[in-house]
Write a protein that holds these residues in place. Structure first.
Motif, short mmCIF file in Angstrom:
data_model
loop_
_atom_site.label_atom_id
_atom_site.label_comp_id
_atom_site.label_asym_id
_atom_site.label_seq_id
_atom_site.Cartn_x
_atom_site.Cartn_y
_atom_site.Cartn_z
N ALA A 122 6.77 7.53 5.41
CA ALA A 122 5.36 7.46 4.99
C ALA A 122 5.12 6.17 4.19
CB ALA A 122 5.02 8.67 4.15
N GLU A 131 5.01 3.24 6.70
CA GLU A 131 3.78 3.18 7.49
C GLU A 131 2.55 2.94 6.62
OE1 GLU A 131 3.78 2.94 10.58
OE2 GLU A 131 5.80 3.63 11.10
N GLY A 132 2.54 3.53 5.44
CA GLY A 132 1.33 3.46 4.61
C GLY A 132 1.22 2.20 3.77
N ALA A 190 -2.44 1.71 -2.03
CA ALA A 190 -1.96 3.02 -1.60
C ALA A 190 -1.08 3.58 -2.71
CB ALA A 190 -1.15 2.89 -0.31
#
Ligand SMILES: Nc1ncnc2c1ncn2[C@@H]1O[C@H](COP(=O)(O)OP(=O)(O)OP(=O)(O)O)[C@@H](O)[C@H]1O
Length: 679
Positions: free
Chosen positions: A99, A102-103, A89
């Motif tokens: 973000a 979560e990512g 990611a």
């Protein structure tokens, strides 16, 4: 789009490492663990974070040279450099802290730690690239004036919240503890222990790999408590200002959360760890303007990062082609050995600046991160079986007996009182008062095994072993008191039932808010004892057995709970903090029996000794205990400053069933009479 399997351990639920039945797919000897294993080859997961341009960079007119192309790829475009890199990611400059949490798969990592895996997240990149910000948010910068806004909290605080939330929602009873250390100029230092930082030995054992000896572990049960530990440990970490960062970390920091599930007696318990590693940033001394001490630090940082890079390059080769991995080249690689090449699950967060000024460092980080993506581990879940726990308890009892004996000798007391050396299962002598064996043996609870024997199925020995262990601990505490802190008032010299914290005003401001509430001197647990001064002149107050201490109806949750929590200094289970690579933490499940002397938990040598606190497990409480050195020779004891105070007993996660009538649960008014009778 990279092929499946190239993304590292997949953070999607359902594709996590599976837990296989016991005995299946046995791991290699060095990796053998209790209970279930997984052992499937799993890639490290590497994500990239690009920070925004800083004011200085903007003022200087620096250009952005990195651009996210989406789908985990990033493009670097500069005069002589044009390259694209792929990661699991990529978070661009605008990405929020949430973000990233979560990512990046951080939430899944927390779940894996609860499931018994050893999980590590580490941030790396050049100095000033946003590693500390990503892990902790603007922790130090803002704490001086005001707490950080919740939106800015980093991966650590979010993981703590997630861990506690998961623990509640799963209805599992988790025992959590934290340890925090830094590697500064190649010295491992405890960030949670009070007093000036001192170097801790980093040792190696054949079965358990590298571990930090005498590291402090602190129990916590609330978000506030662990957040305070993080803040105060981080304030003790070495930081300095240089040209590229006003709050530059000068050490590598490793915060480890031990997650231990208190499983029912029929199942093996899970023991996972979650370790956060904030690496110091690589730096070019010319750029940072470091000189003197700063440049020495920079050299040490760069050298250890080089060693890490070297290990990663070798680990990136296919297993069959790997040569010797030189983990011993630095303390950092020793502590990360398990996360990188062992049985842990690892997330790496590479941090970069988008500035043209930092191009060469950015490229170096991107190459480094790309290599790391090829590294694989074989995750193993850690389980601790009943048998193992029993063995640990027996070792613990034996060690306590020895310690007890040694203390008695030092105090010129009768060698061994009849009751205290009886092992469970020993038949009582004619005419003798029921001693340990009598209280916990057939007449009392259940039979315990004799040394070296495990109980047969259906005849659990836990309660008697726990009880025995606890009583030894209490007796040891009593024996130590007169030596360590004579109390001229004649009160019980602050026995284990009345602990207080070191106040922030006594020159040791460490972790005040992370502790159990202070027990006022008027609290009923603070017993007055009859004068039992022995011939030698030392005071030797005698306390009733742990199990019989009366509870306070106002503040103690219940009789059983009160009994346990008021008397014992340590938390539930032995919590050694060693690890093999995984952040200085031994593979959970192996810790206890693994370490020489780890059967005994000691409170930190520098812990306050005058008063002690109640062990009530309040939601925001923490308790501190420490891995011991070997028992109990004086040469192994810390200096007077850091002397070994009573051992914290291993307290199994299971509530100890007490047979009615064996040990009386007294009302407070009945205590003096009962005490007199006992004495
Ligand atoms: N994503 C971000 N958004 C906003 N500010 C950031 C971000 N990342 C970093 N910063 C800011 O950049 C500065 C440097 O960040 P930080 O201290 O986290 O760097 P570091 O990589 O830990 O450096 P060092 O290795 O020197 O300790 C800080 O002022 C921080 O607030």
């Amino acid at each position: 789009m990279e092929p499946e399997g190239e993304r590292g351990w997949d953070p999607q639920p359902g594709t996590r490492p599976r837990t296989l039945p016991r005995g299946q797919d046995r791991p290699s000897p060095g990796e053998e663990q209790e209970g279930a294993v997984v052992g499937r080859e799993t890639r490290l997961r590497v994500v990239l974070r690009v920070r925004p341009l800083t004011c200085t960079e903007t003022r200087r007119g620096d250009r952005r040279v990195v651009h996210s192309l989406g789908d985990g790829t990033i493009h670097v475009s500069a005069a002589r450099h044009d390259a694209t890199f792929g990661f699991s990611a990529v978070f661009d400059a605008g990405a929020s802290q949430e973000a990233v949490f979560e990512g990046s798969g951080m939430r899944q990592l927390v779940e894996l730690a609860i499931d018994g895996f050893s999980c590590t997240v580490f941030a790396f990149g050049q100095t000033g690239s946003g590693k500390t910000y990503t892990l902790m948010g603007p922790l130090l910068a803002q704490s001086e004036t005001q707490p950080a806004s919740p939106a800015l909290l980093g991966l650590m605080q979010r993981s703590f919240a997630c861990l506690l939330e998961q623990s509640r929602s799963r209805g599992s009873d988790l025992a959590l503890s934290a340890s925090y250390l830094e590697i500064y100029n190649e010295q491992v230092r405890d960030l949670l222990s009070p007093g000036p930082p001192c170097a801790l030995p980093l040792r190696w054992s054949k079965t358990h790999g590298f571990y930090v000896e005498n590291q402090l572990s602190v129990d916590f049960e609330s978000l506030e408590a662990i957040a305070n530990l993080l803040l105060q440990g981080s304030q003790r970490r070495q930081t300095s200002a240089h040209a590229l960062n006003r709050h530059s970390s000068r050490s590598h920091a490793l915060l480890t959360i031990n997650v231990r599930s208190r499983a029912p007696s029929t199942c093996p318990g899970k023991q996972g760890t979650l370790c956060f590693v904030d690496l110091a940033g690589s730096e070019r001394v010319k750029e940072t303007g470091s000189s003197g001490e700063l440049s020495v630090e920079a050299n040490n940082i760069n050298r250890s990062l080089l060693a890490l890079g070297h290990c990663i390059s070798l680990l990136a080769k296919p297993r069959g082609k790997r040569t010797h991995i030189p983990y011993r080249d630095s303390k950092l690689t020793r502590l990360l050995a398990r996360s990188l090449g062992g049985s842990g699950i690892t997330l790496m967060v590479a941090c970069i600046s988008p500035s043209s000024h930092c191009l060469s460092e950015t490229l170096s980080t991107l190459h480094y991160a790309s290599r790391a993506r090829r590294v694989t581990t074989r995750p193993l879940a850690n389980r601790v079986s009943r048998e193992k726990l029993l063995q640990t308890l027996e070792k613990e009892i034996h060690a306590l007996q020895l310690e007890n004996l040694s203390l008695r000798q030092q105090l010129c007391l009768p060698r061994v009182p009849a009751r205290s050396m009886e092992m469970p299962g020993t038949p009582p002598r004619e005419g003798a008062r029921p001693g340990w064996g009598g209280r916990y043996g057939p007449a009392g609870l259940r039979c315990s095994p004799v040394e070296g024997q495990l109980p047969s199925q259906g005849a659990p020995a836990w309660p008697s072993l726990y009880g025995l262990l606890r009583d030894f601990v209490v007796e040891n505490e009593q024996l130590r008191q007169p030596q360590l802190s004579p109390d001229p008032s004649g009160d019980i010299p602050a026995g284990p039932s009345c602990r207080t914290t070191r106040s922030s005003g006594d020159g040791q401001p460490l972790l005040p808010s992370a502790r159990t509430p202070h027990v006022p001197t008027s609290h009923p647990t603070r017993l007055r004892q009859p004068d039992t001064t022995p011939a030698s002149g030392s005071r030797l107050p005698k306390l009733p057995p742990a199990s019989s201490r009366p509870g306070c109806p106002q503040c103690c949750p219940g009789p059983a709970n009160a009994t346990v929590s008021q008397v014992l200094p340590g938390p539930l289970v032995p919590q050694p903090i060693l690890p093999e690579g995984n952040m200085g933490v031994l593979p959970p499940g192996q810790e206890d029996s693994a370490l020489p002397g780890s059967h005994q938990l000691l409170r930190h040598p520098q812990a306050p000794q005058g008063k002690r606190r109640s062990r009530g497990r309040s939601r925001s409480s923490t308790q501190r205990h420490l891995l011991p050195q070997e028992l109990p020779g004086p040469e192994r004891r810390p200096s007077p400053e850091g002397r070994v105070i009573p051992s914290a007993p291993p307290w199994p996660g299971l509530p100890e069933p007490r047979a009615a009538g064996t040990i009386p649960l007294l009302q407070w008014e009945e205590a003096p009479e009962w005490l007199a009778e006992q004495i």
